[in-house]
Write a protein that holds these residues in place. Structure first.
Motif, short mmCIF file in Angstrom:
data_model
loop_
_atom_site.label_atom_id
_atom_site.label_comp_id
_atom_site.label_asym_id
_atom_site.label_seq_id
_atom_site.Cartn_x
_atom_site.Cartn_y
_atom_site.Cartn_z
N LEU A 118 57.07 7.37 147.23
CA LEU A 118 57.99 8.23 147.96
C LEU A 118 59.40 8.04 147.39
O LEU A 118 59.69 7.04 146.74
CB LEU A 118 58.01 7.85 149.45
CG LEU A 118 56.71 8.03 150.23
CD1 LEU A 118 56.87 7.46 151.64
CD2 LEU A 118 56.32 9.50 150.28
N THR A 119 60.28 8.99 147.67
CA THR A 119 61.68 8.78 147.28
C THR A 119 62.22 7.61 148.09
O THR A 119 61.68 7.29 149.17
CB THR A 119 62.53 10.03 147.57
OG1 THR A 119 62.63 10.20 149.00
CG2 THR A 119 61.96 11.28 146.91
N PRO A 120 63.28 6.96 147.63
CA PRO A 120 63.85 5.87 148.42
C PRO A 120 64.24 6.32 149.84
O PRO A 120 64.03 5.59 150.81
CB PRO A 120 65.06 5.43 147.62
CG PRO A 120 64.69 5.76 146.20
CD PRO A 120 63.91 7.05 146.30
N THR A 121 64.77 7.52 149.97
CA THR A 121 65.12 8.04 151.29
C THR A 121 63.89 8.16 152.17
O THR A 121 63.89 7.75 153.34
CB THR A 121 65.82 9.42 151.17
OG1 THR A 121 67.02 9.25 150.43
CG2 THR A 121 66.13 10.02 152.52
N GLN A 122 62.82 8.71 151.63
CA GLN A 122 61.58 8.87 152.41
C GLN A 122 61.00 7.51 152.79
O GLN A 122 60.61 7.29 153.94
CB GLN A 122 60.56 9.68 151.62
CG GLN A 122 60.94 11.12 151.44
CD GLN A 122 60.09 11.85 150.42
OE1 GLN A 122 59.42 11.23 149.58
NE2 GLN A 122 60.11 13.17 150.47
N PRO A 148 68.36 17.25 162.46
CA PRO A 148 68.34 15.79 162.31
C PRO A 148 69.40 15.23 161.37
O PRO A 148 69.60 14.02 161.33
CB PRO A 148 66.94 15.52 161.77
CG PRO A 148 66.58 16.76 161.02
CD PRO A 148 67.22 17.89 161.79
N GLY A 149 70.08 16.08 160.60
CA GLY A 149 71.10 15.59 159.67
C GLY A 149 70.57 15.16 158.32
O GLY A 149 71.32 14.69 157.48
N VAL A 150 69.26 15.30 158.11
CA VAL A 150 68.63 15.01 156.83
C VAL A 150 67.61 16.12 156.55
O VAL A 150 67.37 16.97 157.40
CB VAL A 150 67.90 13.63 156.83
CG1 VAL A 150 68.89 12.49 157.02
CG2 VAL A 150 66.81 13.57 157.89
N ASP A 151 67.01 16.08 155.39
CA ASP A 151 65.96 17.04 155.06
C ASP A 151 64.89 17.03 156.16
O ASP A 151 64.41 15.96 156.56
CB ASP A 151 65.34 16.65 153.71
CG ASP A 151 64.19 17.56 153.33
OD1 ASP A 151 64.46 18.65 152.81
OD2 ASP A 151 63.02 17.17 153.60
N LYS A 152 64.55 18.22 156.64
CA LYS A 152 63.59 18.30 157.76
C LYS A 152 62.21 17.77 157.38
O LYS A 152 61.50 17.22 158.22
CB LYS A 152 63.50 19.73 158.29
CG LYS A 152 64.72 20.09 159.11
CD LYS A 152 64.54 21.40 159.83
CE LYS A 152 65.79 21.70 160.63
NZ LYS A 152 65.67 22.93 161.40
N LEU A 202 53.89 18.91 157.53
CA LEU A 202 54.26 18.35 156.23
C LEU A 202 53.52 19.03 155.09
O LEU A 202 54.11 19.39 154.07
CB LEU A 202 53.99 16.84 156.21
CG LEU A 202 54.99 16.00 157.00
CD1 LEU A 202 54.43 14.60 157.25
CD2 LEU A 202 56.33 15.94 156.29
N ARG A 203 52.23 19.22 155.26
CA ARG A 203 51.43 19.89 154.21
C ARG A 203 51.94 21.32 154.02
O ARG A 203 51.99 21.81 152.90
CB ARG A 203 49.95 19.87 154.59
CG ARG A 203 49.38 18.46 154.77
CD ARG A 203 49.04 17.73 153.50
NE ARG A 203 47.91 18.40 152.92
CZ ARG A 203 47.84 18.73 151.63
NH1 ARG A 203 48.79 18.41 150.80
NH2 ARG A 203 46.79 19.36 151.16
N GLY A 204 52.34 21.97 155.11
CA GLY A 204 52.91 23.31 155.01
C GLY A 204 54.24 23.34 154.29
O GLY A 204 54.63 24.36 153.73
N ARG A 205 54.95 22.24 154.28
CA ARG A 205 56.23 22.12 153.58
C ARG A 205 56.05 21.66 152.13
O ARG A 205 57.03 21.41 151.44
CB ARG A 205 57.15 21.13 154.30
CG ARG A 205 57.70 21.65 155.59
CD ARG A 205 58.65 20.61 156.21
NE ARG A 205 59.47 21.22 157.21
CZ ARG A 205 60.63 21.83 156.99
NH1 ARG A 205 61.09 21.91 155.77
NH2 ARG A 205 61.31 22.36 157.98
N GLY A 206 54.80 21.48 151.72
CA GLY A 206 54.55 21.09 150.34
C GLY A 206 54.36 19.61 150.11
O GLY A 206 54.21 19.17 148.96
N PHE A 207 54.35 18.80 151.15
CA PHE A 207 54.08 17.38 150.98
C PHE A 207 52.60 17.21 150.61
O PHE A 207 51.74 17.93 151.12
CB PHE A 207 54.38 16.61 152.27
CG PHE A 207 55.83 16.28 152.46
CD1 PHE A 207 56.28 14.97 152.34
CD2 PHE A 207 56.76 17.27 152.75
CE1 PHE A 207 57.62 14.67 152.52
CE2 PHE A 207 58.10 16.97 152.94
CZ PHE A 207 58.54 15.67 152.82
#
Length: 176
Positions: free
Chosen positions: A30-34, A111-115, A142-147
């Motif tokens: 995952l990205t560090p943010t995730q 939320p102030g971050v990527d949804k 999440l899957r719908g968002r491309g995760f």
């Protein structure tokens, strides 16, 4: 400070947890943010003061103030939602499904971050608290968002290890 403090506090019988902290957070895909948002949200949900304090201290460098607030917000709103939706599901009466929650959840909208990242953190908290319906809902979103499934899986791994560290340290404190 951070993960090193948690690892040093874990007893010998929890060596697997120590190693898994490194392999889940140290080498996450995952990205560090995730990854760190997931860890922080799950640390809040797991409720152990040492785990929360040390993960928060390390997470701030990866998330910034907005990300820290969003991760804590994910844990807070899911503390409410996981109880509510799990209870409706477990009752097993379909009439409850049509009843509106009428619970405020405005933080989810902004939320102030990527949804997508925020939803990933909500999914991870739902794993800690065991809400199947929330897990299903967030995974589909999440899957719908491309995760990818691998990203979801990685968040689940982090949630499991953070929770295990918290449970182990709570047990040791209770037995001391």
């Amino acid at each position: 400070m951070g993960l090193d403090t948690i690892k040093a506090a874990l007893p010998g019988y929890a060596r697997d947890i120590t190693l898994n902290l490194d392999s889940t957070l140290g080498t996450s895909t995952l990205t560090p943010t995730q990854a760190w948002g997931t860890a922080l949200a799950c640390a809040v949900a797991a409720r152990n003061p040492l785990v929360l304090r040390e993960i928060a201290a390390e997470a701030v460098g990866h998330l910034g103030p907005e990300g820290v607030e969003a991760a804590k917000g994910a844990a807070a709103v899911m503390a409410m939602n996981n109880i509510y939706y799990r209870a409706k599901h477990l009752i097993g009466d379909e009439q409850y499904a049509s009843m509106p929650a009428r619970l405020r959840m405005q933080f989810i909208a902004r939320p102030g971050v990527d949804k997508g990242d925020f939803k990933l953190w909500c999914l991870a908290v739902s794993a800690v608290t065991g809400c199947g319906i929330c897990l299903e809902t967030h995974e589909k979103a999440l899957r719908g968002r491309g995760f990818t499934r691998e990203q979801v899986h990685e968040a689940l791994r982090i949630s499991a290890v953070v929770h295990a560290a918290a449970v182990t340290l709570d047990a040791e404190a209770a037995l001391a």
